[in-house]
Structure formats: C-alpha cells, structure tokens
Design a protein around this motif. Structure first.
Motif, PDB file in Angstrom:
ATOM      1  N   VAL A  33       5.315  10.874   4.477  1.00 18.36           N
ATOM      2  CA  VAL A  33       5.591   9.478   4.887  1.00 18.36           C
ATOM      3  C   VAL A  33       4.554   8.952   5.889  1.00 18.36           C
ATOM      4  O   VAL A  33       4.501   7.753   6.157  1.00 18.36           O
ATOM      5  CB  VAL A  33       7.021   9.317   5.476  1.00 18.36           C
ATOM      6  N   ASP A  72       8.392   1.065  -3.976  1.00 19.71           N
ATOM      7  CA  ASP A  72       7.215   1.753  -4.522  1.00 19.71           C
ATOM      8  C   ASP A  72       6.804   2.949  -3.672  1.00 19.71           C
ATOM      9  O   ASP A  72       6.460   4.006  -4.185  1.00 19.71           O
ATOM     10  CB  ASP A  72       6.031   0.784  -4.638  1.00 19.71           C
ATOM     11  N   GLU A  73       6.887   2.761  -2.346  1.00 21.38           N
ATOM     12  CA  GLU A  73       6.488   3.863  -1.470  1.00 21.38           C
ATOM     13  C   GLU A  73       7.478   5.028  -1.590  1.00 21.38           C
ATOM     14  O   GLU A  73       7.089   6.192  -1.591  1.00 21.38           O
ATOM     15  CB  GLU A  73       6.369   3.378  -0.026  1.00 21.38           C
ATOM     16  N   GLY A 103       6.735   6.879  -4.625  1.00 26.18           N
ATOM     17  CA  GLY A 103       5.522   7.679  -4.438  1.00 26.18           C
ATOM     18  C   GLY A 103       5.851   9.018  -3.789  1.00 26.18           C
ATOM     19  O   GLY A 103       5.404  10.077  -4.245  1.00 26.18           O
ATOM     20  N   VAL A 104       6.694   8.967  -2.741  1.00 25.63           N
ATOM     21  CA  VAL A 104       7.052  10.212  -2.044  1.00 25.63           C
ATOM     22  C   VAL A 104       7.906  11.094  -2.963  1.00 25.63           C
ATOM     23  O   VAL A 104       7.694  12.297  -3.075  1.00 25.63           O
ATOM     24  CB  VAL A 104       7.806   9.885  -0.731  1.00 25.63           C
ATOM     25  N   SER A 137      10.170   0.648   1.218  1.00 29.56           N
ATOM     26  CA  SER A 137       9.836  -0.105   0.002  1.00 29.56           C
ATOM     27  C   SER A 137      10.007   0.783  -1.231  1.00 29.56           C
ATOM     28  O   SER A 137       9.729   1.994  -1.199  1.00 29.56           O
ATOM     29  CB  SER A 137       8.400  -0.620   0.086  1.00 29.56           C
ATOM     30  N   THR A 149       2.596   5.513   5.708  1.00 32.45           N
ATOM     31  CA  THR A 149       3.361   4.547   4.909  1.00 32.45           C
ATOM     32  C   THR A 149       4.240   3.729   5.856  1.00 32.45           C
ATOM     33  O   THR A 149       4.291   4.005   7.052  1.00 32.45           O
ATOM     34  CB  THR A 149       4.285   5.261   3.901  1.00 32.45           C
ATOM     35  N   THR A 150       4.940   2.773   5.302  1.00 36.57           N
ATOM     36  CA  THR A 150       5.859   2.000   6.147  1.00 36.57           C
ATOM     37  C   THR A 150       7.273   2.588   6.081  1.00 36.57           C
ATOM     38  O   THR A 150       8.229   1.995   6.550  1.00 36.57           O
ATOM     39  CB  THR A 150       5.903   0.523   5.686  1.00 36.57           C
ATOM     40  N   LEU A 151       7.399   3.748   5.472  1.00 39.06           N
ATOM     41  CA  LEU A 151       8.726   4.350   5.267  1.00 39.06           C
ATOM     42  C   LEU A 151       9.292   4.897   6.575  1.00 39.06           C
ATOM     43  O   LEU A 151       8.550   5.308   7.459  1.00 39.06           O
ATOM     44  CB  LEU A 151       8.615   5.498   4.263  1.00 39.06           C
TER      45      LEU A 151
END
Ligand code: ASP
Length: 439
Positions: free
Chosen positions: A369, A325-326, A329-330, A323, A372-374
């Motif tokens: 990560v 946004d994620e 963020g990273v 995503s 997260t969903t990454l």
C-alpha cells in the motif's frame, strides 16, 4: 451394505485405545454387513519413521537402536492388547515387519541415499504395524477378520509422498481383494495412507492421507457410509477454546465443510473426502473415546437446520480500503493473493481483507500500500457459515447481535455459504461468541 471405518493415530495409539477400537469394530460388525477398517499408524510413529529414514542416509546413525524402539513400542501393545491365543503370532508379525524395516534402512545407509521412494517405503511401515495389531486383536476375540494389503488395492501414480490415486484400477482391485470378503461378512483390516504405483513400489498419499484412503476405498466398494473415527465428537460449531458453548454440528454439507476448512476451522481436509462426496456416500465423523456421541455427518447435498451452522475466526488480518482500482491492484499481487480472504467493491471504492498470520505477511501488505492512497488497518474476521449465510435476514441478525461493537464491515453474497464480519482485533472473541448465539 458395507461400511468403511477409519481410525486415526490417536485412536490406535496404545493398547487401551486399540481395545476401544476393537470394541467399536466388533459392535459395528454385529450390526451391519461387511466392514472395512482403515487404520493410521500409532500416534507419532509416522514422524519417527520419517526421521529414521532421513537419518538412515547419514553415517553414524544407529539404525538398529531406532528400529528396536519402534519394535518395543509395538510389542508392548501386542502384549497388552492381543489375547494369549494370538499373542505369539502378533509378536512375530511385529518382529518380521521391523526386521524388514531395518534391512531397508541399512541399505539406505549403505547407499547414503534417502529418496522420496524410500521415504514412502519406510513411512508405510507404521500402518502395517498398527493394522497387524488390530487384526490379531479382532481374530483373537472371535471376529472373522482378514488383513488386506493396501498396496494391493490402492493404485497410484509414482508421485512419491503425494501420490494420486487411479480410481479405475483401484475400483477393480477393490472388487477382487476386498469385496469377496465383505460378501462373506468378514471384517477387512487395511492400511491407510499407502498405495502402490504401476511398478508395484509403495507410495503414500501425503501426510494425513488415511482419510483419503477411507474415502477412496468407500467409493471403490460403493460403501453405504464412511466413518472417520477420531478424538473429537465431530465438527464443532466454533472453536471450543474460544466459544465454551460450541457443540458438534449434527450435519453439514460438503460445500460448508470446504468453506470452514478454507477459513481457519480445524476440520478434516475436504479434498480428502471428495471421492465419497462424488459418490454420494455420507461421511460420519465420530469420537473413538465417546462412541455414543452422535458425531457429525457430512453430506453431498445441502443441509439446513438453521441459517448458520458454524462460526470461525481468522486473525490477525489487514483490511485495505480506498479506491477500487488501487485495492484491486493490491489484491491481485501474487504473493498476497493466497492470503486474500475476501474483497468487496463498488465502482469507486473497494476493500480487501488479507490474512496476515505473521509479521512478514503484514509487512508485505504494508509495502504493497506504500505509495498508494489506500489505508490499511489491523482487524479480525468472523466467518459465519451456513446454508443461508448470504440472506438479508441473516445479515440483519448479525448486525443486531453486534450492535454494541464497532463493526468495520459485513461482506455478504461473495460466497453462498459464508458471511464475513470484519471487526477490530480487540473485539474478535466477543464478536465470535455473540455470533455463535445465531448458530
Ligand atoms: N500416518 C499418516 C500420517 O501420520 C497418515 C494418517 O495418519 O492419516 O500422516
């Protein structure tokens, strides 16, 4: 019409290489007007001097023995390089300089102190030794030559070991200490790497600082050209160890050199030649050992001889996707940002490619990560650099060259001069070699 020639440590490493330097200087002197030669210390000497400085502050160090080793090396060069007419004088200069060095180190031992200022004073001796050898060799072979102390010309602040140059004071000093000699068609030999602060204390410009010295002096005297003489024939279109058909690039813009340096190519540090670029002075990279090779010229303006000029490889890397946004963020984490190579995103999805030169960096990405969903995958990135790197037809050519490989992504348009091709680690060298065919 004046030219600045800078000779690096391997060019002045021995009597044989210094003789090569002497020949180059003599030939260029015949061709052009005034010449300034900026020299590095003989290869390995700066390291030896810095070690000596650190050791001098410790009890039990045999300062005299270490100084004698430095003296012996330079006396051997003097004996082999300098014709007999000037040999005694060259030997005397070496001996005087090393005696000064020894006195300095002995006082450091008495004080049991090694400060950044003393590191600079000691380190600067390497350039003083090599420059005196070259100027004696030139004088002995009939080249009208004078040695000018860099401490009189390059004025800096007092940030020892990483000094910043004051361009205005340096310009004024160059006008009085260098230009009159050039007007008289004399070769000026001076030391790279060194300068002095407002109180007259010796400073250095940071490791590898002689390129910067050449650019600063070139800018100060309004040189027509700066030549960086080294042990490679210019800036290569790829790393020749990975791409056997790599060749020197005839010309490159400063913007491209910046990108190449950023993305892992071993090129001269772009910031060091910035003063030359700002004054629109071409910088030519030449090989001391094959002087007939044309080398690479670096210009302030864009140059175009094909869409791409070079390819380089960064590996290992990690590609993080998911995503938008994620990923953001990273990518914005402070400790990852310095290794972030490139990001790409749509409104919903994003990817970030992070260079992971060691296990610690890979772990940092893995930790980032977690939760997260990454997704995260190991990869390598081929960076294609050139004036048209971000054009659609260039991307199409890249795609068709790599049709047989599994390309994770092509990020284009992020930088005007580079296109990033993300591939599996196992395909990295093959992708690099295929894309080099477009250069
Ligand atoms: N001799 C110095 C060094 O080794 C500066 C130079 O060679 O550019 O860092």
């Amino acid at each position: 019409m004046s030219v600045v020639l800078k000779f690096g440590g391997t060019s002045v490493a021995s009597a044989a290489t210094l003789e090569q330097v002497r020949t180059i200087v003599a030939q260029e002197h015949d061709l052009s007007g005034g010449l300034v030669c900026v020299v590095s210390a003989t290869a390995g000497t700066t390291n030896a001097l810095l070690q000596l400085a650190h050791a001098s502050a410790l009890p039990g160090t045999d300062v005299a023995a270490q100084c004698e080793a430095i003296r012996a090396r330079h006396l051997t060069i003097a004996d082999e390089l300098v014709p007999v007419s000037h040999r005694a004088s060259a030997r005397e200069c070496v001996t005087t300089l090393v005696a000064e060095l020894q006195r300095y180190c002995e006082s450091m031992r008495t004080l049991e102190e090694c400060t950044p200022a003393s590191l600079d004073a000691v380190a600067s001796m390497g350039e003083r030794l090599s420059s005196t050898l070259l100027s004696h060799a030139l004088q002995a072979t009939g080249v009208d030559c004078v040695e000018v102390r860099a401490t009189n010309v390059i004025h800096t602040d007092s940030t020892f070991m990483q000094a910043k140059v004051d361009p205005v004071r340096t310009h004024d000093a160059a006008s009085s200490f260098i230009v009159p000699h050039l007007t008289a068609n004399r070769v000026v030999v001076t030391q790279g790497f060194t300068g002095s602060d407002a109180e007259g204390r010796t400073t250095t410009l940071g490791r590898g600082g002689s390129d910067a010295s050449a650019a600063i002096i070139g800018a100060a005297i309004g040189a027509t050209r700066i030549e960086i003489w080294t042990d490679v024939s210019g800036v290569f279109s790829a790393d020749p160890r990975l791409v056997p058909s790599a060749r020197p690039i005839a010309s490159l813009s400063f913007a491209e050199i910046r990108e190449l340096a950023l993305y892992g190519a071993k090129v001269l540090h772009p910031d060091t030649i910035l003063p030359a670029v700002e004054h629109d002075i071409p910088v030519l990279v030449k090989n001391t050992f094959t002087p007939a090779d044309p080398g690479t010229v670096i210009l302030a303006q864009p140059v175009s001889h094909g869409a791409l000029h070079a390819v380089s490889l960064m590996r290992p890397c990690c590609v993080v996707s998911g995503s938008h946004d994620e990923v953001q963020g990273v990518a914005s984490l402070d400790h990852l940002r310095t290794h972030l190579l490139v990001t790409g995103s749509s409104r919903e999805h994003g990817i970030a490619v992070i260079h992971t030169p060691d296990a610690k960096h890979a772990t940092d990405v893995a930790v980032a990560v977690t939760g997260t969903t990454l997704t995260m995958e190991q990869c390598a990135v081929v960076i294609c650099t050139g004036p048209d790197a971000s054009r659609v037809d260039t991307t199409a050519n890249i795609v068709s060259k790599l049709a047989h490989l599994d390309v994770h992504g092509i990020l284009t348009g992020v930088s005007p001069y580079s296109c990033f091709v993300v591939v599996a680690e196992a395909d990295a060298v093959e992708a690099l070699q295929c894309l080099h065919q477009l250069v």
